[in-house]
Design an enzyme around this catalytic site. Sequence first.
Site, PDB file in Angstrom:
ATOM      1  N   HIS A  21       0.774  -1.150   0.087  1.00 35.45           N
ATOM      2  CA  HIS A  21       0.009   0.094   0.137  1.00 35.45           C
ATOM      3  C   HIS A  21       0.959   1.244   0.192  1.00 35.45           C
ATOM      4  O   HIS A  21       1.566   1.490   0.921  1.00 35.45           O
ATOM      5  CB  HIS A  21      -0.883   0.020   1.212  1.00 35.45           C
ATOM      6  CG  HIS A  21      -1.946  -1.148   0.921  1.00 35.45           C
ATOM      7  ND1 HIS A  21      -2.476  -1.976   2.266  1.00 35.45           N
ATOM      8  CD2 HIS A  21      -2.542  -1.615   0.039  1.00 35.45           C
ATOM      9  CE1 HIS A  21      -3.233  -2.596   1.911  1.00 35.45           C
ATOM     10  NE2 HIS A  21      -3.554  -2.549   0.381  1.00 35.45           N
ATOM     11  N   GLU A  56       1.648   3.959   3.008  1.00 34.31           N
ATOM     12  CA  GLU A  56       2.054   3.494   4.225  1.00 34.31           C
ATOM     13  C   GLU A  56       3.680   3.479   4.074  1.00 34.31           C
ATOM     14  O   GLU A  56       4.493   2.662   4.381  1.00 34.31           O
ATOM     15  CB  GLU A  56       1.591   2.114   4.457  1.00 34.31           C
ATOM     16  CG  GLU A  56      -0.058   2.221   4.292  1.00 34.31           C
ATOM     17  CD  GLU A  56      -0.496   0.735   4.281  1.00 34.31           C
ATOM     18  OE1 GLU A  56       0.136  -0.104   4.593  1.00 34.31           O
ATOM     19  OE2 GLU A  56      -1.911   0.673   4.392  1.00 34.31           O
ATOM     20  N   ARG A  83      -3.015   4.687  -2.416  1.00 33.97           N
ATOM     21  CA  ARG A  83      -2.925   3.456  -1.721  1.00 33.97           C
ATOM     22  C   ARG A  83      -2.611   2.666  -2.821  1.00 33.97           C
ATOM     23  O   ARG A  83      -1.922   1.439  -2.593  1.00 33.97           O
ATOM     24  CB  ARG A  83      -4.003   3.093  -1.105  1.00 33.97           C
ATOM     25  CG  ARG A  83      -4.339   1.547  -0.398  1.00 33.97           C
ATOM     26  CD  ARG A  83      -5.936   1.674  -0.008  1.00 33.97           C
ATOM     27  NE  ARG A  83      -6.132   0.214   0.285  1.00 33.97           N
ATOM     28  CZ  ARG A  83      -6.081  -0.489   1.466  1.00 33.97           C
ATOM     29  NH1 ARG A  83      -5.433   0.058   2.390  1.00 33.97           N
ATOM     30  NH2 ARG A  83      -6.362  -1.511   1.538  1.00 33.97           N
ATOM     31  N   HIS A  95       2.345  -3.107   6.861  1.00 35.35           N
ATOM     32  CA  HIS A  95       1.291  -2.246   6.510  1.00 35.35           C
ATOM     33  C   HIS A  95       1.334  -0.983   7.829  1.00 35.35           C
ATOM     34  O   HIS A  95       2.017  -1.377   8.830  1.00 35.35           O
ATOM     35  CB  HIS A  95       0.069  -2.845   6.599  1.00 35.35           C
ATOM     36  CG  HIS A  95      -0.236  -3.760   5.450  1.00 35.35           C
ATOM     37  ND1 HIS A  95      -0.870  -3.443   4.491  1.00 35.35           N
ATOM     38  CD2 HIS A  95       0.367  -4.841   5.196  1.00 35.35           C
ATOM     39  CE1 HIS A  95      -0.914  -4.483   3.431  1.00 35.35           C
ATOM     40  NE2 HIS A  95      -0.008  -5.405   4.081  1.00 35.35           N
ATOM     41  N   GLU A 118       0.592  -4.448  11.279  1.00 37.69           N
ATOM     42  CA  GLU A 118       0.114  -2.754  11.129  1.00 37.69           C
ATOM     43  C   GLU A 118       0.932  -1.974  12.080  1.00 37.69           C
ATOM     44  O   GLU A 118       0.723  -2.067  13.182  1.00 37.69           O
ATOM     45  CB  GLU A 118      -1.394  -2.689  11.290  1.00 37.69           C
ATOM     46  CG  GLU A 118      -2.083  -3.861  10.409  1.00 37.69           C
ATOM     47  CD  GLU A 118      -2.519  -2.819   9.024  1.00 37.69           C
ATOM     48  OE1 GLU A 118      -2.058  -1.506   8.961  1.00 37.69           O
ATOM     49  OE2 GLU A 118      -3.294  -3.542   8.370  1.00 37.69           O
TER      50      GLU A 118
HETATM   51 ZN   LIG Z   1      -1.864  -1.664   4.138  1.00 40.20          ZN
END
Ligand SMILES: [Zn+2]
Length: 423
Positions: free
Chosen positions: A178, A181, A234, A305, A382
């Site tokens: 993504h 990020e 993204r 992420h 994340e």
């Molecule tokens: Zn992500």
Amino acid sequence: MRFIWLFASLVVLASAATIKDTGKLRFDNHSVYKLKISNKLQLAIVNKLCSLSEKYDIWKDYEEYSKEVHVMVNPAELNRFQILLKLAGISNEVLIPNVQKLIDDEQVPSGRDSSTFGWTRYYELDEIEAWLDSIFAAYPSVTEEFTVGQSYEGRRIRGIKISHGTNKRGIFIESNIHAREWITSASATYFINELLTSQDTEVRNLAESYDWYIVPVFNVDGFEYSHTKNRMWRKTRQPHATNSCIGVDGNRNFDSHWLENNGASSNPCSETFAGDVAFSEPEAKALSEYLISIQDKFDVYLSFHSYGQWLLSPYGHSAEELPENYDDLQEIGTAFVDAIQNMVYGTTYVRGSTATTLYVASGSSVDWVFNELDKKVAYTIEYRDTGRYGFVLPPAQIKPNCEELMTGMIALIKKTNELGYIV
Ligand SMILES: [Zn+2]
């Protein structure tokens, strides 16, 4: 009736943000709201609203854990948005009053670095690649370059293998699928650097006991675009055949339970568009082929992420079932979470399956590796934070985030090994 009127008026749109002479999209007075959802009707209203208009950008989808949605709102839309929240009785809080301010602040390094590349600011793709070249030149005996494949725009997707001898088991890290990020590639490069330079016994042990395959910037086209045009980009950059919206969510494009259970969108304008078919994106296709080619060499797969501070294991595609080895995945997850919690920063991560802890997300790389390549230790990490800065994490937090990753990773791999998954 009032809702219908509001929705109808939202369909008539202008662009999401304004472009000034730099060629970069600006986000002046774009605000990020945290919405607390207390019933299904409220959720339906928020989802409908965000799917109808380019003036909304979901930063964090609804998840059962916090019952929150984070959404960036265009200032031209703010009045109507606030009226709607009131009508629907949705309690809310402004997380970020002006996204452009954070983007401007993000450009200011947090300190001086003695070398040209450090972890006090975010770097563009060419700077990261130049650094990577310098690493290959400095450590020729233990590093090796590999190419995952080519992006839609023809960029090479580059990876580094770090190996201290033959017959070692591999750990694969994919980062920045993504584009927005940015903390993910900053963390990946820090991790590479530590594996090569740290004198810490535990880091040396981690570096030298395994073969590391690391792709610091996987979505190269999107990442470049997030630096040069739109900080909030993204997806990939491949145009759609019939729709003017560009790109696919690379992490919904893998051929495992693709587009099942509402875990992705079939709308090309959605941020979670799964593509018209699985592996429509050359990047995702290339990564799957590369992973198949080395499938007998690695046992652990990690996808980086942001944001939210989660350690997420399969399944993403279904909340109805859990993998057979879920208890082990949770135990490994606990090791990671506890190690980070015990550091001076006291940062809290939460672990669990993607679908039961966060939300259903189908066609992810982690699920594909877990289900199709049968690699039973696979996680999505994340990173920081939980919404105060969201995707625009200040440079001062890069190093603390990276230190947390290193400590968490030592614990995660140690536990994975103990449980017999690295064979
Ligand atoms: Zn992500």
